[in-house]
Motif scaffolding. Structure first.
Motif, PDB file in Angstrom:
ATOM      1  N   SER A  92       0.791  -1.014   0.029  1.00  0.00           N
ATOM      2  CA  SER A  92       0.067   0.026  -0.003  1.00  0.00           C
ATOM      3  C   SER A  92       0.780   1.347   0.039  1.00  0.00           C
ATOM      4  CB  SER A  92      -0.965   0.088   1.132  1.00  0.00           C
ATOM      5  OG  SER A  92      -0.191   0.198   2.389  1.00  0.00           O
ATOM      6  N   LEU A  93       2.157   1.137   0.087  1.00  0.00           N
ATOM      7  CA  LEU A  93       3.054   2.110   0.156  1.00  0.00           C
ATOM      8  C   LEU A  93       3.746   2.334  -1.212  1.00  0.00           C
ATOM      9  CD1 LEU A  93       4.480   1.494   3.429  1.00  0.00           C
ATOM     10  CD2 LEU A  93       2.781   2.960   3.061  1.00  0.00           C
ATOM     11  N   ASN A  94       3.851   3.563  -1.568  1.00  0.00           N
ATOM     12  CA  ASN A  94       4.477   3.562  -3.000  1.00  0.00           C
ATOM     13  C   ASN A  94       5.897   3.399  -2.910  1.00  0.00           C
ATOM     14  OD1 ASN A  94       2.253   6.279  -2.768  1.00  0.00           O
ATOM     15  ND2 ASN A  94       2.055   4.864  -4.616  1.00  0.00           N
ATOM     16  N   VAL A  95       6.616   4.137  -1.983  1.00  0.00           N
ATOM     17  CA  VAL A  95       7.961   3.898  -2.046  1.00  0.00           C
ATOM     18  C   VAL A  95       8.268   3.692  -0.474  1.00  0.00           C
ATOM     19  CG1 VAL A  95      10.137   5.062  -2.437  1.00  0.00           C
ATOM     20  CG2 VAL A  95       8.309   5.351  -3.909  1.00  0.00           C
ATOM     21  N   MET A  96       9.432   2.987  -0.132  1.00  0.00           N
ATOM     22  CA  MET A  96       9.963   2.846   1.034  1.00  0.00           C
ATOM     23  C   MET A  96      11.633   2.970   0.986  1.00  0.00           C
ATOM     24  SD  MET A  96       8.143  -0.091   3.149  1.00  0.00           S
ATOM     25  CE  MET A  96       8.836   0.640   4.905  1.00  0.00           C
ATOM     26  N   GLY A  97      12.054   3.320   1.803  1.00  0.00           N
ATOM     27  CA  GLY A  97      13.447   3.887   1.704  1.00  0.00           C
ATOM     28  C   GLY A  97      14.194   4.061   3.184  1.00  0.00           C
ATOM     29  N   TRP A  98      15.522   4.234   2.844  1.00  0.00           N
ATOM     30  CA  TRP A  98      16.471   4.657   3.972  1.00  0.00           C
ATOM     31  C   TRP A  98      17.132   5.908   3.803  1.00  0.00           C
ATOM     32  CZ3 TRP A  98      16.275   1.768   8.459  1.00  0.00           C
ATOM     33  CH2 TRP A  98      15.807   0.543   8.348  1.00  0.00           C
ATOM     34  N   TYR A  99      17.128   6.835   4.712  1.00  0.00           N
ATOM     35  CA  TYR A  99      17.635   8.087   4.521  1.00  0.00           C
ATOM     36  C   TYR A  99      18.813   8.068   5.783  1.00  0.00           C
ATOM     37  CZ  TYR A  99      14.639   9.993   1.234  1.00  0.00           C
ATOM     38  OH  TYR A  99      13.708  10.161   0.065  1.00  0.00           O
ATOM     39  N   ARG A 100      19.714   8.736   5.818  1.00  0.00           N
ATOM     40  CA  ARG A 100      20.680   9.169   7.066  1.00  0.00           C
ATOM     41  C   ARG A 100      21.020  10.336   7.305  1.00  0.00           C
ATOM     42  NH1 ARG A 100      26.319   6.007   4.547  1.00  0.00           N
ATOM     43  NH2 ARG A 100      26.591   7.687   3.161  1.00  0.00           N
TER      44      ARG A 100
ATOM     45  N   ALA B  29      23.997  12.453   9.360  1.00  0.00           N
ATOM     46  CA  ALA B  29      25.361  12.565  10.071  1.00  0.00           C
ATOM     47  C   ALA B  29      25.204  13.780  10.797  1.00  0.00           C
ATOM     48  CB  ALA B  29      26.531  12.458   9.256  1.00  0.00           C
ATOM     49  N   PRO B  30      26.041  14.017  12.120  1.00  0.00           N
ATOM     50  CA  PRO B  30      26.103  15.106  12.911  1.00  0.00           C
ATOM     51  C   PRO B  30      26.482  16.191  12.059  1.00  0.00           C
ATOM     52  CG  PRO B  30      27.173  13.328  14.263  1.00  0.00           C
ATOM     53  CD  PRO B  30      26.896  12.909  12.887  1.00  0.00           C
ATOM     54  N   GLY B  31      25.829  17.487  12.131  1.00  0.00           N
ATOM     55  CA  GLY B  31      26.085  18.673  11.422  1.00  0.00           C
ATOM     56  C   GLY B  31      25.839  18.582  10.072  1.00  0.00           C
ATOM     57  N   LYS B  32      24.963  17.546   9.445  1.00  0.00           N
ATOM     58  CA  LYS B  32      24.852  17.380   7.873  1.00  0.00           C
ATOM     59  C   LYS B  32      23.372  17.232   7.830  1.00  0.00           C
ATOM     60  CE  LYS B  32      29.170  15.516   6.542  1.00  0.00           C
ATOM     61  NZ  LYS B  32      29.918  14.219   5.875  1.00  0.00           N
ATOM     62  N   GLU B  33      22.930  17.533   6.501  1.00  0.00           N
ATOM     63  CA  GLU B  33      21.667  17.250   6.153  1.00  0.00           C
ATOM     64  C   GLU B  33      21.298  15.981   5.904  1.00  0.00           C
ATOM     65  OE1 GLU B  33      20.875  21.595   3.857  1.00  0.00           O
ATOM     66  OE2 GLU B  33      20.698  19.650   2.925  1.00  0.00           O
ATOM     67  N   ARG B  34      20.087  15.492   6.214  1.00  0.00           N
ATOM     68  CA  ARG B  34      19.580  14.183   5.881  1.00  0.00           C
ATOM     69  C   ARG B  34      19.650  13.998   4.445  1.00  0.00           C
ATOM     70  NH1 ARG B  34      14.115  12.350   8.999  1.00  0.00           N
ATOM     71  NH2 ARG B  34      15.298  13.157  10.626  1.00  0.00           N
ATOM     72  N   GLU B  35      20.146  12.688   4.189  1.00  0.00           N
ATOM     73  CA  GLU B  35      20.266  12.379   2.642  1.00  0.00           C
ATOM     74  C   GLU B  35      19.720  10.977   2.496  1.00  0.00           C
ATOM     75  OE1 GLU B  35      24.348  11.955   1.921  1.00  0.00           O
ATOM     76  OE2 GLU B  35      25.151  10.385   3.178  1.00  0.00           O
ATOM     77  N   LEU B  36      19.475  10.819   1.029  1.00  0.00           N
ATOM     78  CA  LEU B  36      18.782   9.374   0.715  1.00  0.00           C
ATOM     79  C   LEU B  36      20.021   8.604   0.601  1.00  0.00           C
ATOM     80  CD1 LEU B  36      16.450   8.937  -2.297  1.00  0.00           C
ATOM     81  CD2 LEU B  36      18.805   7.650  -2.175  1.00  0.00           C
ATOM     82  N   VAL B  37      19.623   7.238   1.243  1.00  0.00           N
ATOM     83  CA  VAL B  37      20.534   6.403   1.013  1.00  0.00           C
ATOM     84  C   VAL B  37      20.126   5.152   0.009  1.00  0.00           C
ATOM     85  CG1 VAL B  37      21.609   4.332   2.028  1.00  0.00           C
ATOM     86  CG2 VAL B  37      21.256   6.393   3.548  1.00  0.00           C
ATOM     87  N   ALA B  38      18.962   4.799   0.096  1.00  0.00           N
ATOM     88  CA  ALA B  38      18.282   3.844  -0.932  1.00  0.00           C
ATOM     89  C   ALA B  38      16.734   3.710  -0.792  1.00  0.00           C
ATOM     90  CB  ALA B  38      18.901   2.343  -0.622  1.00  0.00           C
ATOM     91  N   THR B  39      16.183   3.614  -1.943  1.00  0.00           N
ATOM     92  CA  THR B  39      14.599   3.325  -1.891  1.00  0.00           C
ATOM     93  C   THR B  39      14.313   2.205  -2.912  1.00  0.00           C
ATOM     94  OG1 THR B  39      14.501   4.666  -3.919  1.00  0.00           O
ATOM     95  CG2 THR B  39      14.289   5.903  -1.753  1.00  0.00           C
ATOM     96  N   LEU B  40      13.212   1.684  -2.411  1.00  0.00           N
ATOM     97  CA  LEU B  40      12.412   0.550  -3.110  1.00  0.00           C
ATOM     98  C   LEU B  40      11.181   1.046  -3.332  1.00  0.00           C
ATOM     99  CD1 LEU B  40      12.641  -2.405  -4.276  1.00  0.00           C
ATOM    100  CD2 LEU B  40      12.331  -2.972  -1.663  1.00  0.00           C
ATOM    101  N   SER B  41      10.752   1.057  -4.663  1.00  0.00           N
ATOM    102  CA  SER B  41       9.338   1.173  -4.849  1.00  0.00           C
ATOM    103  C   SER B  41       8.378   0.046  -4.865  1.00  0.00           C
ATOM    104  CB  SER B  41       9.212   1.761  -6.374  1.00  0.00           C
ATOM    105  OG  SER B  41       9.359   0.702  -7.490  1.00  0.00           O
ATOM    106  N   SER B  42       7.240   0.087  -4.728  1.00  0.00           N
ATOM    107  CA  SER B  42       6.186  -1.076  -4.783  1.00  0.00           C
ATOM    108  C   SER B  42       6.329  -1.799  -5.881  1.00  0.00           C
ATOM    109  CB  SER B  42       4.830  -0.530  -4.678  1.00  0.00           C
ATOM    110  OG  SER B  42       4.545   0.446  -5.656  1.00  0.00           O
ATOM    111  N   GLY B  43       7.032  -1.315  -6.968  1.00  0.00           N
ATOM    112  CA  GLY B  43       7.017  -2.212  -8.207  1.00  0.00           C
ATOM    113  C   GLY B  43       8.655  -2.837  -8.343  1.00  0.00           C
ATOM    114  N   GLY B  44       9.327  -2.555  -7.335  1.00  0.00           N
ATOM    115  CA  GLY B  44      10.414  -3.167  -7.231  1.00  0.00           C
ATOM    116  C   GLY B  44      11.668  -2.494  -7.662  1.00  0.00           C
TER     117      GLY B  44
END
Length: 115
Positions: A30-38, A40-55
């Motif tokens: 039911s979720l279009n995309v799931m993923g991981w962000y990270r 680090a101290p003093g840095k902006e949140r950044e994308l690590v990896a994503t996985l769409s419902s379609g794979g």
């Protein structure tokens, strides 16, 4: 409402491996995309990896070839396998899910890579 619960963070030596898990309170189909962000101290949140419902997977250049995102639909869980970890991978890792125009975040799990 979607709840995301991360687990699997910790302290690991450089070159080591960790696997993060993100359990969703709803069917991940039911979720279009799931993923991981990270973040680090003093840095902006950044994308690590994503996985769409379609794979379809997307990885940050910095983790390509080292990290793998996958899912277990029976458990409504997404994983992030992290190999060959480097000190610069140290950060709080957040699970993320998108459904329509809504975005959901987990509480985060700390990953520390240090000798």
């Amino acid at each position: 409402q979607v709840q995301l619960m991360e687990s699997g963070g910790g302290l690991v030596q450089p070159g080591g491996s960790l696997r993060l898990s993100c359990a969703a309170s709803v069917s991940i189909f039911s979720l279009n995309v799931m993923g991981w962000y990270r973040q680090a101290p003093g840095k902006e949140r950044e994308l690590v990896a994503t996985l769409s419902s379609g794979g379809i997977t997307v990885y940050a250049d910095s983790v390509k070839g080292r990290f793998t995102i996958s899912r277990d639909t029976a458990k409504n869980t997404v994983y992030l396998q992290m190999n060959s970890l480097k000190p610069e991978d140290t950060a709080v890792y957040y699970c993320n899910a998108k459904r329509g125009i809504l975005t959901y975040w987990g509480q985060g799990t700390q990953v520390t890579v240090s000798s």
